[in-house]
Design a protein around this motif. Structure first.
Motif, PDB file in Angstrom:
ATOM      1  N   UNK A   4       0.866  -1.080  -0.112  1.00 44.80           N
ATOM      2  CA  UNK A   4       0.095  -0.075  -0.015  1.00 44.80           C
ATOM      3  C   UNK A   4       0.948   1.120   0.100  1.00 44.80           C
ATOM      4  N   UNK A   5       2.110   1.204   0.656  1.00 40.16           N
ATOM      5  CA  UNK A   5       3.004   2.025   0.654  1.00 40.16           C
ATOM      6  C   UNK A   5       3.776   2.338  -0.742  1.00 40.16           C
ATOM      7  N   UNK A   6       4.446   0.993  -1.153  1.00 42.01           N
ATOM      8  CA  UNK A   6       4.992   1.248  -2.261  1.00 42.01           C
ATOM      9  C   UNK A   6       4.062   1.712  -3.597  1.00 42.01           C
ATOM     10  N   UNK A   7       3.054   1.589  -3.591  1.00 43.41           N
ATOM     11  CA  UNK A   7       2.355   1.910  -4.621  1.00 43.41           C
ATOM     12  C   UNK A   7       2.092   3.398  -4.588  1.00 43.41           C
ATOM     13  N   UNK A   8       2.313   4.229  -3.499  1.00 45.10           N
ATOM     14  CA  UNK A   8       1.981   5.634  -3.590  1.00 45.10           C
ATOM     15  C   UNK A   8       3.420   6.299  -3.816  1.00 45.10           C
ATOM     16  N   UNK A   9       4.453   5.783  -3.936  1.00 41.71           N
ATOM     17  CA  UNK A   9       5.829   6.284  -4.075  1.00 41.71           C
ATOM     18  C   UNK A   9       5.975   6.547  -5.572  1.00 41.71           C
ATOM     19  N   UNK A  10       6.424   7.864  -6.149  1.00 41.68           N
ATOM     20  CA  UNK A  10       6.920   8.021  -7.459  1.00 41.68           C
ATOM     21  C   UNK A  10       8.309   6.984  -7.467  1.00 41.68           C
ATOM     22  N   UNK A  11       8.582   6.581  -8.758  1.00 41.21           N
ATOM     23  CA  UNK A  11       9.646   5.868  -9.124  1.00 41.21           C
ATOM     24  C   UNK A  11      11.112   6.318  -8.709  1.00 41.21           C
ATOM     25  N   UNK A  12      11.134   7.624  -8.756  1.00 37.66           N
ATOM     26  CA  UNK A  12      12.366   8.552  -8.735  1.00 37.66           C
ATOM     27  C   UNK A  12      12.296   9.330  -6.915  1.00 37.66           C
ATOM     28  N   UNK A  13      11.585   8.837  -6.378  1.00 39.05           N
ATOM     29  CA  UNK A  13      11.316   9.536  -5.066  1.00 39.05           C
ATOM     30  C   UNK A  13      12.184   8.593  -4.058  1.00 39.05           C
ATOM     31  N   UNK A  14      12.987   9.169  -3.499  1.00 40.06           N
ATOM     32  CA  UNK A  14      13.935   8.619  -2.297  1.00 40.06           C
ATOM     33  C   UNK A  14      13.005   8.574  -0.965  1.00 40.06           C
ATOM     34  N   UNK A  15      13.314   7.671  -0.172  1.00 37.31           N
ATOM     35  CA  UNK A  15      12.524   7.161   1.151  1.00 37.31           C
ATOM     36  C   UNK A  15      12.603   8.502   1.939  1.00 37.31           C
ATOM     37  N   UNK A  16      13.694   9.090   1.983  1.00 35.15           N
ATOM     38  CA  UNK A  16      14.019  10.305   3.170  1.00 35.15           C
ATOM     39  C   UNK A  16      12.989  11.459   2.756  1.00 35.15           C
TER      40      UNK A  16
END
Length: 470
Positions: free
Chosen positions: A375-387
């Motif tokens: 559910x979280x992975x699907x909300x993150x843009x491909x080039x976005x860092x976890x910080x």
């Protein structure tokens, strides 16, 4: 020279042979159907002497075998890290990686150093967590028991008057007490283990050493102490040639050596180059700070990287790509050289051959997300860092602990900020944060405790009746 494996087998055979001799010697000290063993007889004494001598030999052989076994096991662990194989020459292993033997040895040492750093950090993290938990427990204990608190304050006035400026007034002097204890705890932890005492309470009662020596009154700081290392010309040239070779630049010429040595000499004469232990004021408290001073090799390497011969080299391009990947790795909770040691050489080679660096940045980000809920992975843009993804949570914890956001590790944040269904709610996150061992002793935790104490005093009508706010 025999390999460790060969030495180990030889030591095992020798130990076992002596073991058989020991069992044979012992057989002469046992009762038989013909009579009992007589330890006082001439033959009995000879038998016991034989057992004693053989047992000593067996003990020595066993100790030697154990040392070789420990060395062999350490070698095997090191080979797992470096990818070495038994019976395969270094020249072959280096060739398989497209490296010279010298480059292969450098790469191997980097892998060993990276693994050691990783283990040291993990071990230090455990020690730090235990120390924080013990200190927090102590603070909570005296905060809840004013009799113990006053006893502590008496010891502070007696043994640490240069640090503690309060009285023996219990909760009235809580803020001064807590500030002094924090300073003492930091000074104590820098001492050798045998001088720290079994607990901070024991250290307050009977300090083994005067940690206030050199404090020039409130807010005073002792002079730095330490050593200064000066490289001579021969040593400097050896380091310069080593760096040139590691960067694929060949050998430095005389003009380059002259200039680099001149700059090194000037830098080594600076006070900032001295390795020392000193005290600094942090938040109004004296804190012991270890300053390593000048790292001569790092200084020379940085100077060499400023030369035109390096800037125009393939090594410079590779280093730039490496730094770019390292930035992404760090922003996703990784150490590039420690966590992607096996992949990194192939990545850098592929990039040098025209592959897009973004491909490998994506691999790093994908690796960082693999343990996150879908559910979280699907909300993150491909080039976005976890910080970036967890920036609000990182800021929250940094503010609670009173430290920069850059000092907060992703591995400490993510478990508090996620659930199986997605991001934790603000309430869930706060509950998780307060449950952490560091929270009680943090600025936020102390402020919360102070508020609770004051509210309790107010509820019982004690404020204004000779009692001031904490």
């Amino acid at each position: 020279m025999a390999t460790l494996k060969e030495q180990l087998e030889k030591a095992r055979v020798s130990r076992d042979q002596i073991g058989y001799e020991l069992e044979a010697a012992k057989s002469y000290t046992k009762d038989t159907k013909y009579g009992k063993f007589q330890d006082t007889s001439v033959e009995g004494k000879k038998a016991l002497a034989k057992v004693t001598a053989t047992a000593k030999k067996y003990k020595t052989a066993t100790a030697y075998y154990d040392r070789i076994l420990a060395a062999y096991n350490a070698e095997q662990e090191q080979k797992k890290i470096t990818g070495e194989q038994d019976g395969v020459p270094e020249s072959v292993l280096a060739a398989n990686k497209g490296l010279s033997v010298a480059e292969y040895r450098t790469e191997k040492q980097k892998a060993i150093d990276a693994d050691k750093t990783k283990r040291d950090l993990a071990n230090q993290g455990v020690v730090d967590q235990q120390a924080v938990a013990t200190y927090s427990q102590f603070i909570n204990t005296i905060g809840a028991d004013e009799t113990q608190l006053k006893s502590v304050q008496e010891d502070l006035k007696k043994n640490f008057s240069a640090i503690y400026k309060g009285g023996v007034n219990g909760l009235k002097d809580w803020t001064l007490t807590q500030s002094a204890l924090q300073s003492i705890a930091e000074l104590r932890i820098a001492l050798p283990k045998n001088l720290q005492g079994s607990s901070i309470r024991e250290f307050l009662i009977n300090p083994a050493v005067d940690i206030t020596t050199g404090l020039k009154g409130q807010g005073g700081l002792p002079d730095p102490s330490g050593v200064q290392q000066i490289y001579n010309r021969s040593t400097a040239e050896g380091v310069i040639n080593s760096i040139f070779a590691s960067l694929g630049l060949g050998e430095a010429d005389k003009a380059q050596k002259d200039q680099l040595f001149k700059e090194l000499q000037a830098e080594q004469k600076k006070l900032s180059s001295i390795s020392k232990s000193t005290y600094k004021m942090v938040g109004g408290r004296q804190v012991l700070v270890q300053e390593s001073g000048l790292d001569e090799r790092t200084f020379l390497e940085n100077k060499i990287k400023g030369l035109a011969v390096y800037k125009n080299s393939q090594a410079a391009k590779v280093e730039k790509n490496k730094q770019s990947l390292a930035t992404v790795a760090l922003a996703n909770g990784f150490s590039l050289e420690a966590d992607f040691y096996n992949e990194l050489p192939d990545w850098l080679e592929a990039i040098s051959n025209g592959e897009s660096i973004d491909k490998f940045k994506t691999q790093i980000r994908t690796s960082a997300r693999r343990l996150l809920p879908e559910a979280i992975r699907n909300q993150i843009d491909p080039d976005e860092d976890l910080t970036t993804t967890f920036s609000s949570y990182i800021s929250n914890i940094a503010k609670a602990r009173g430290i920069p956001a850059s000092a907060i590790k992703l591995s400490d944040v993510i478990p508090l900020a996620v659930t199986d269904k997605g991001f934790a709610t603000s309430q869930q996150f706060e509950v998780n944060k307060i449950a952490q061992p560091w929270w009680d002793g943090s600025p936020e935790g102390i402020a919360k405790t102070t508020t609770v104490i004051n509210d309790t005093l107010k509820d019982f009508g004690m404020l204004g009746q000779g009692m001031r706010e904490v």
